[in-house]
Design a protein around this motif. Sequence first.
Motif, PDB file in Angstrom:
ATOM      1  N   LYS A   1       0.844  -1.188   0.000  1.00  0.00           N
ATOM      2  CA  LYS A   1       0.000   0.000   0.000  1.00  0.00           C
ATOM      3  C   LYS A   1       0.884   1.244   0.000  1.00  0.00           C
ATOM      4  CE  LYS A   1      -3.446  -2.357   2.906  1.00  0.00           C
ATOM      5  NZ  LYS A   1      -4.225  -2.276   4.156  1.00  0.00           N
ATOM      6  N   VAL A   2       0.461   2.259  -0.745  1.00  0.00           N
ATOM      7  CA  VAL A   2       1.213   3.512  -0.782  1.00  0.00           C
ATOM      8  C   VAL A   2       0.235   4.680  -0.889  1.00  0.00           C
ATOM      9  CG1 VAL A   2       1.535   3.302  -3.287  1.00  0.00           C
ATOM     10  CG2 VAL A   2       3.021   4.829  -1.966  1.00  0.00           C
ATOM     11  N   LYS A   3       0.576   5.770  -0.209  1.00  0.00           N
ATOM     12  CA  LYS A   3      -0.258   6.969  -0.210  1.00  0.00           C
ATOM     13  C   LYS A   3       0.632   8.207  -0.269  1.00  0.00           C
ATOM     14  CE  LYS A   3      -3.750   9.333   2.650  1.00  0.00           C
ATOM     15  NZ  LYS A   3      -4.503   9.273   3.932  1.00  0.00           N
ATOM     16  N   ASN A   4       0.270   9.149  -1.137  1.00  0.00           N
ATOM     17  CA  ASN A   4       0.969  10.433  -1.274  1.00  0.00           C
ATOM     18  C   ASN A   4       2.433  10.253  -1.671  1.00  0.00           C
ATOM     19  OD1 ASN A   4       1.027  13.243  -1.317  1.00  0.00           O
ATOM     20  ND2 ASN A   4       1.665  13.399   0.825  1.00  0.00           N
ATOM     21  N   PHE A   5       2.626   9.590  -2.807  1.00  0.00           N
ATOM     22  CA  PHE A   5       3.967   9.384  -3.350  1.00  0.00           C
ATOM     23  C   PHE A   5       3.916   9.666  -4.845  1.00  0.00           C
ATOM     24  CE2 PHE A   5       7.262   6.811  -5.356  1.00  0.00           C
ATOM     25  CZ  PHE A   5       8.386   7.114  -4.576  1.00  0.00           C
TER      26      PHE A   5
ATOM     27  N   LEU B   1      -5.526   2.648  -9.129  1.00  0.00           N
ATOM     28  CA  LEU B   1      -5.190   1.273  -9.509  1.00  0.00           C
ATOM     29  C   LEU B   1      -6.407   0.385  -9.300  1.00  0.00           C
ATOM     30  CD1 LEU B   1      -2.686  -0.426 -10.432  1.00  0.00           C
ATOM     31  CD2 LEU B   1      -2.401  -1.046  -8.022  1.00  0.00           C
ATOM     32  N   ARG B   2      -6.794  -0.343 -10.358  1.00  0.00           N
ATOM     33  CA  ARG B   2      -7.959  -1.211 -10.277  1.00  0.00           C
ATOM     34  C   ARG B   2      -7.603  -2.617 -10.756  1.00  0.00           C
ATOM     35  NH1 ARG B   2     -12.490   1.617 -13.678  1.00  0.00           N
ATOM     36  NH2 ARG B   2     -10.729   1.926 -15.094  1.00  0.00           N
ATOM     37  N   ARG B   3      -8.211  -3.600 -10.109  1.00  0.00           N
ATOM     38  CA  ARG B   3      -7.958  -5.006 -10.433  1.00  0.00           C
ATOM     39  C   ARG B   3      -9.012  -5.497 -11.424  1.00  0.00           C
ATOM     40  NH1 ARG B   3      -6.682  -9.123  -5.443  1.00  0.00           N
ATOM     41  NH2 ARG B   3      -5.183 -10.460  -6.546  1.00  0.00           N
ATOM     42  N   LEU B   4      -8.572  -6.229 -12.430  1.00  0.00           N
ATOM     43  CA  LEU B   4      -9.501  -6.711 -13.448  1.00  0.00           C
ATOM     44  C   LEU B   4     -10.625  -7.536 -12.826  1.00  0.00           C
ATOM     45  CD1 LEU B   4     -10.459  -7.224 -16.315  1.00  0.00           C
ATOM     46  CD2 LEU B   4      -8.726  -9.017 -16.517  1.00  0.00           C
ATOM     47  N   SER B   5     -10.284  -8.379 -11.864  1.00  0.00           N
ATOM     48  CA  SER B   5     -11.293  -9.264 -11.273  1.00  0.00           C
ATOM     49  C   SER B   5     -12.350  -8.513 -10.480  1.00  0.00           C
ATOM     50  CB  SER B   5     -10.625 -10.311 -10.378  1.00  0.00           C
ATOM     51  OG  SER B   5      -9.868  -9.687  -9.355  1.00  0.00           O
ATOM     52  N   SER B   6     -12.104  -7.216 -10.201  1.00  0.00           N
ATOM     53  CA  SER B   6     -13.074  -6.423  -9.435  1.00  0.00           C
ATOM     54  C   SER B   6     -13.967  -5.573 -10.322  1.00  0.00           C
ATOM     55  CB  SER B   6     -12.339  -5.510  -8.444  1.00  0.00           C
ATOM     56  OG  SER B   6     -11.654  -4.473  -9.134  1.00  0.00           O
ATOM     57  N   LEU B   7     -13.784  -5.651 -11.643  1.00  0.00           N
ATOM     58  CA  LEU B   7     -14.495  -4.756 -12.547  1.00  0.00           C
ATOM     59  C   LEU B   7     -15.806  -5.332 -13.068  1.00  0.00           C
ATOM     60  CD1 LEU B   7     -11.503  -3.270 -14.584  1.00  0.00           C
ATOM     61  CD2 LEU B   7     -12.660  -2.340 -12.575  1.00  0.00           C
ATOM     62  N   GLY B   8     -16.161  -6.544 -12.649  1.00  0.00           N
ATOM     63  CA  GLY B   8     -17.455  -7.116 -13.030  1.00  0.00           C
ATOM     64  C   GLY B   8     -17.550  -7.574 -14.466  1.00  0.00           C
ATOM     65  N   LEU B   9     -16.407  -7.815 -15.108  1.00  0.00           N
ATOM     66  CA  LEU B   9     -16.426  -8.272 -16.496  1.00  0.00           C
ATOM     67  C   LEU B   9     -16.861  -9.736 -16.537  1.00  0.00           C
ATOM     68  CD1 LEU B   9     -15.644  -7.172 -19.352  1.00  0.00           C
ATOM     69  CD2 LEU B   9     -13.455  -8.338 -19.039  1.00  0.00           C
TER      70      LEU B   9
ATOM     71  N   ILE C   1      -3.397   3.561  -2.717  1.00  0.00           N
ATOM     72  CA  ILE C   1      -3.670   2.477  -3.652  1.00  0.00           C
ATOM     73  C   ILE C   1      -3.054   1.199  -3.090  1.00  0.00           C
ATOM     74  CG2 ILE C   1      -3.812   3.976  -5.680  1.00  0.00           C
ATOM     75  CD1 ILE C   1      -1.030   3.070  -6.487  1.00  0.00           C
ATOM     76  N   VAL C   2      -3.636   0.073  -3.489  1.00  0.00           N
ATOM     77  CA  VAL C   2      -3.214  -1.221  -2.956  1.00  0.00           C
ATOM     78  C   VAL C   2      -2.953  -2.187  -4.102  1.00  0.00           C
ATOM     79  CG1 VAL C   2      -3.816  -3.149  -1.448  1.00  0.00           C
ATOM     80  CG2 VAL C   2      -4.663  -0.850  -0.920  1.00  0.00           C
ATOM     81  N   LEU C   3      -1.755  -2.761  -4.117  1.00  0.00           N
ATOM     82  CA  LEU C   3      -1.431  -3.854  -5.035  1.00  0.00           C
ATOM     83  C   LEU C   3      -1.454  -5.130  -4.207  1.00  0.00           C
ATOM     84  CD1 LEU C   3      -0.462  -4.845  -7.851  1.00  0.00           C
ATOM     85  CD2 LEU C   3       1.878  -4.583  -6.997  1.00  0.00           C
TER      86      LEU C   3
END
Length: 439
Positions: free
Chosen positions: A6-10, A393-401, A17-19
Amino acid sequence: MIAEFKVKNFCSVRDEIVLSFIPTNDNDPDGIYTEEVAEGVRLLKMACIYGSNASGKSTLLNAFSFLCNFIVDSDNKKGDSTRVEPFRLDNQSYKEKTEFTLVFYLNREKYILNIILDSQIIYHESLKVYATSRATSLYERTYNETEGKSEIKFSTSLGLAKKDQDAIVANTIPNRAVMAAFGISNVGKTRLDLVYKMIQENTIVSLHPNIPLFSIAKKILKKDNKKAQKFILEFLKMSDFNISNIQLKTEDEPIPQEMINMIEGASIPDAKKNELLKKRTIPKEDFVFTHHTSCGDKELDEDSESTGTKRYLGLATMLYILLSSKVFCPIDELETSIHPELLSYFIRVFLANSQKQSQLVFTTHNVGLLDEDFIRRDMIWFADKDQEAVTHLRRLSSLGLHNTMSVLNAYKQNKLVNIPFVGEVFLDDELFKIDDKNE
């Protein structure tokens, strides 16, 4: 293995955002895509990040490398900058602190490392471990602004003697991490050794396209590593490169005149100058490639080989490292100078053979991989910037495709991430027209 970063303000990242390497789909019967790190816990071996140019893909890899370097870097002196770069495209973020969190597993136990800092001071730092279902704080550091120094509390479960705690505290200055202070302190062995070694030895700095990966191959083969050489040659052969042997040869070559002038003009003692200029040569290491042809074996030096061949040699070396040891390896623009089929082969070989809990995270513009069935949807991420130039940052598996819909088609239709919007191909000739009178 890394579970989350996780990183914030960089840099271009303002909001957190979370990877994540935590699978969203547990269907991996063969264990090709995941590794077990604890009872009932499996983590993904790979993450693939897409996004337009300047979307923040590289920033994410740089953020991870910054954290790992900073945590073990003991070179900072009092007053030095931490070199952290906050988001600067609004009126507030540059005044605020940057935060990193790393969740990882060691010896089947979960750890959480957190650090909050600005360009001069570390305000908070903590390390927790889940030896059971409950977290145990190994240390927690806070900055006392009144006294201008850090206060550190060590857990008794750490088993660190009082004199060892005092040694670490003495080396913990406002802009130096506790782990970095631990690294230069002569203290007894504890869990901190495991964490320090993991960060220092098992994480690789982000490999950017301008880093010649074959220089890493030179370092490996310079050690007369026959096993590595055999692996690299076999992988090149299986990748349809007509190379039967690789040798690293060292020859002395004259020192360039520019370097001689620099040494002679340097503010150093004459004795040192004479020592540097004594031989007037420097060793140069070059690869010699042997190609098997119908006319017999022919040798070519590295300058005669293509950029793609040398790049793939470097990737073969990185693959050897990934398969033979436990590392976290970020590579920026993995596809640079590589044919799409070879890129796919590299990834498939890694996934099929990795058993050392290594992880690969890479950025790419190769959309062809989106149409491959050997990459899981929870391995694919999209970086994007909004109108305020903030990276998300968004994960493909979370996009409802839907599972039946082509990921590649959805990407091309702008359903997953904003692809570059380009204008007309015909330009106003006033933009480039040259006045005939001035030709």
